[in-house]
Write a protein that holds these residues in place. Structure first.
Motif, PDB file in Angstrom:
ATOM      1  N   VAL A  92       7.377   3.908  -0.978  1.00 16.96           N
ATOM      2  CA  VAL A  92       8.123   3.961   0.282  1.00 16.96           C
ATOM      3  C   VAL A  92       8.307   2.535   0.779  1.00 16.96           C
ATOM      4  O   VAL A  92       7.395   1.932   1.337  1.00 16.96           O
ATOM      5  CB  VAL A  92       7.400   4.827   1.332  1.00 16.96           C
ATOM      6  N   ALA A  93       9.510   1.996   0.562  1.00 18.91           N
ATOM      7  CA  ALA A  93       9.791   0.623   0.985  1.00 18.91           C
ATOM      8  C   ALA A  93      10.182   0.558   2.452  1.00 18.91           C
ATOM      9  O   ALA A  93       9.931  -0.444   3.124  1.00 18.91           O
ATOM     10  CB  ALA A  93      10.895   0.031   0.122  1.00 18.91           C
ATOM     11  N   THR A  94      10.823   1.614   2.963  1.00 18.31           N
ATOM     12  CA  THR A  94      11.229   1.606   4.362  1.00 18.31           C
ATOM     13  C   THR A  94      10.011   1.667   5.260  1.00 18.31           C
ATOM     14  O   THR A  94       9.010   2.320   4.940  1.00 18.31           O
ATOM     15  CB  THR A  94      12.184   2.781   4.663  1.00 18.31           C
ATOM     16  N   GLN A  95      10.066   0.977   6.390  1.00 25.11           N
ATOM     17  CA  GLN A  95       8.932   0.875   7.285  1.00 25.11           C
ATOM     18  C   GLN A  95       9.137   1.765   8.521  1.00 25.11           C
ATOM     19  O   GLN A  95      10.263   1.928   8.993  1.00 25.11           O
ATOM     20  CB  GLN A  95       8.715  -0.571   7.728  1.00 25.11           C
ATOM     21  N   THR A  96       8.053   2.314   9.029  1.00 27.63           N
ATOM     22  CA  THR A  96       8.131   3.208  10.187  1.00 27.63           C
ATOM     23  C   THR A  96       7.157   2.799  11.284  1.00 27.63           C
ATOM     24  O   THR A  96       6.813   3.606  12.143  1.00 27.63           O
ATOM     25  CB  THR A  96       7.824   4.658   9.752  1.00 27.63           C
ATOM     26  N   ASP A  97       6.726   1.540  11.260  1.00 26.15           N
ATOM     27  CA  ASP A  97       5.831   1.021  12.300  1.00 26.15           C
ATOM     28  C   ASP A  97       6.435  -0.266  12.838  1.00 26.15           C
ATOM     29  O   ASP A  97       6.058  -1.371  12.451  1.00 26.15           O
ATOM     30  CB  ASP A  97       4.435   0.779  11.733  1.00 26.15           C
ATOM     31  N   LEU A  98       7.398  -0.110  13.741  1.00 28.10           N
ATOM     32  CA  LEU A  98       8.136  -1.263  14.250  1.00 28.10           C
ATOM     33  C   LEU A  98       7.223  -2.232  14.986  1.00 28.10           C
ATOM     34  O   LEU A  98       7.391  -3.454  14.880  1.00 28.10           O
ATOM     35  CB  LEU A  98       9.264  -0.790  15.168  1.00 28.10           C
ATOM     36  N   ALA A  99       6.247  -1.719  15.713  1.00 27.01           N
ATOM     37  CA  ALA A  99       5.341  -2.600  16.451  1.00 27.01           C
ATOM     38  C   ALA A  99       4.601  -3.543  15.503  1.00 27.01           C
ATOM     39  O   ALA A  99       4.486  -4.748  15.765  1.00 27.01           O
ATOM     40  CB  ALA A  99       4.337  -1.767  17.255  1.00 27.01           C
ATOM     41  N   GLN A 100       4.136  -3.014  14.384  1.00 29.18           N
ATOM     42  CA  GLN A 100       3.417  -3.847  13.415  1.00 29.18           C
ATOM     43  C   GLN A 100       4.351  -4.870  12.785  1.00 29.18           C
ATOM     44  O   GLN A 100       3.977  -6.033  12.586  1.00 29.18           O
ATOM     45  CB  GLN A 100       2.802  -2.976  12.322  1.00 29.18           C
ATOM     46  N   GLU A 101       5.577  -4.448  12.482  1.00 31.09           N
ATOM     47  CA  GLU A 101       6.526  -5.347  11.843  1.00 31.09           C
ATOM     48  C   GLU A 101       6.910  -6.503  12.766  1.00 31.09           C
ATOM     49  O   GLU A 101       7.052  -7.644  12.334  1.00 31.09           O
ATOM     50  CB  GLU A 101       7.767  -4.568  11.432  1.00 31.09           C
ATOM     51  N   ILE A 102       7.056  -6.198  14.056  1.00 30.97           N
ATOM     52  CA  ILE A 102       7.383  -7.248  15.023  1.00 30.97           C
ATOM     53  C   ILE A 102       6.220  -8.231  15.150  1.00 30.97           C
ATOM     54  O   ILE A 102       6.408  -9.449  15.181  1.00 30.97           O
ATOM     55  CB  ILE A 102       7.717  -6.621  16.391  1.00 30.97           C
ATOM     56  N   ALA A 103       4.995  -7.689  15.213  1.00 29.77           N
ATOM     57  CA  ALA A 103       3.814  -8.547  15.342  1.00 29.77           C
ATOM     58  C   ALA A 103       3.628  -9.434  14.109  1.00 29.77           C
ATOM     59  O   ALA A 103       3.176 -10.578  14.216  1.00 29.77           O
ATOM     60  CB  ALA A 103       2.574  -7.684  15.556  1.00 29.77           C
TER      61      ALA A 103
END
Length: 375
Positions: A92-103
């Motif tokens: 699963v390459a798509t990410q579903t945790d935007l908060a973590q990705e922003i941090a």
């Protein structure tokens, strides 16, 4: 379309399927659906191979019953050892945790995404995996006013290859394309779901509905389509069992109009021109106020709905319709507030409650004043 390998694989008694990096909502849902298919002794759709052993490969054990855990870091070349004996690997390459990705930050995020994808591809080939399934997103098609509705499985990829998270997925797609030439013995399939919803899913799309009002663009005609993570899971089970590929789209049947969304959410709209919305978003992104590039705005403006054509030809049907998916999304974001993907605390939300557009333009004005004052 179905690969000729499907005829060979369908004669096998069972296949072992591994999900690499299954910690997120999408990964866990895929594991659950694979385990369910294995328990039923079926492929999830008529014909195809039977799902046998289901393996979760990650640093920590997956909290899904019926799976076998093999400890491995998806970004470590030692992953090849964990994939020994696996027929089909799912990443699963798509990410579903935007908060973590922003941090995490743009550059480290991009480097991690590329490192993991390259490692999974190389390790799968080295371990003798026959079929690699990579889950990206239908966003790689890009959101354009001239997109057909729905888009076919093999529609051209026209998303902006910028520094955003969709740009990350465009790079992953390029790695998969190269892998088809470098590793001809490894069948690769890219699965591109519509906007994901489900417990714990946090994306730019879900945060669009955390705004105090629906931001709409004058003259635009979005086609809202969703994909519940459980439907993604059942779709991946069918892809694995039938060896579908090389491109597969997945989403709920049809789409919702902007009027449908307003009716179902009970939210009032605020309408601006595309130039104002995108120009403001671009300025706010440059000064670090908004976490995503202005190109992400297009995904709530123009259509990018998909057909699920190859899946439907194999007998797959989604369990969730778009209206139900939207209800799931609204329930999951209850109590959260965001403007243009930037999550706000309760005080911020109250200050910006006039409208999403006013909040965006107002924030831009504040930033201009700060620059003039040297702040």
């Amino acid at each position: 379309m179905s690969s000729p390998r499907g005829a060979v694989r369908s004669r096998r008694s069972a296949i072992t399927v591994a999900v690499v990096g299954a910690a997120g909502p999408a990964g866990r849902a895929i594991l659950r659906e694979l385990v369910g298919a294995a328990a039923r002794g079926s492929s999830g759709a008529p014909g195809g191979a039977r799902i046998g052993e289901v393996v979760a490969v990650d640093v920590e054990p997956a909290e899904v019953g019926g799976t076998h855990w093999r400890q491995a870091d998806p970004g470590d070349p030692a992953l090849a050892a964990a994939l020994r004996g696996v027929d089909t690997a799912v990443y699963v390459a798509t990410q579903t945790d935007l908060a973590q990705e922003i941090a995490e930050g743009r550059r480290p995020r991009r480097e991690r995404s590329l490192r993991r994808a390259q490692t999974v591809i190389t390790a799968s080939a080295a371990a003798g995996v026959r079929h690699l399934v990579v889950v990206t997103s239908a966003q790689v098609f890009g959101a354009h006013p001239d997109n057909p509705v729905p888009l076919a499985d093999d529609a051209p990829l026209r998303a902006a290859a910028d520094g955003g998270m969709v740009g990350d997925l465009m790079d992953v797609e390029q790695l998969v394309a190269v892998a088809r030439e470098v590793h001809p013995g490894l069948q690769t399939t890219v699965v591109r779901p519509a906007a994901l919803v489900g417990d714990g899913v946090d994306t730019v799309i879900t945060r669009h509905f955390e705004a105090p009002r629906l931001l709409t663009v004058r003259g635009a005609s979005p086609a809202w389509q969703f994909c519940h993570v459980d439907d993604l899971g059942s779709a991946v089970a069918v892809v694995a069992a039938h060896a579908l590929g090389p491109e597969v789209t997945v989403g709920s049947e049809g789409h919702l109009t902007e009027a449908d969304v307003e009716r179902l959410t009970g939210m009032r709209r605020v309408e601006v021109s595309l130039a104002v919305a995108q120009g403001t978003a671009d300025r706010l992104h440059r000064v670090g106020v908004l976490p995503t590039p202005s190109s992400d705005l297009l995904f709530v403006v123009h259509p990018w709905a998909v057909s699920s054509g190859a899946l439907r030809a194999s007998g797959w049907e989604p369990a969730y319709d778009n209206e139900t998916c939207l209800g799931v999304l609204l329930e999951d974001i209850r109590g959260s507030h965001a403007v243009a993907a930037r999550r706000l605390d309760r005080k911020d939300a109250a200050l910006g409650a006039a409208s999403a557009a006013v909040a965006m333009v107002g924030t831009a004005a504040i930033m201009r004043r700060r620059r003039r004052r040297g702040g």
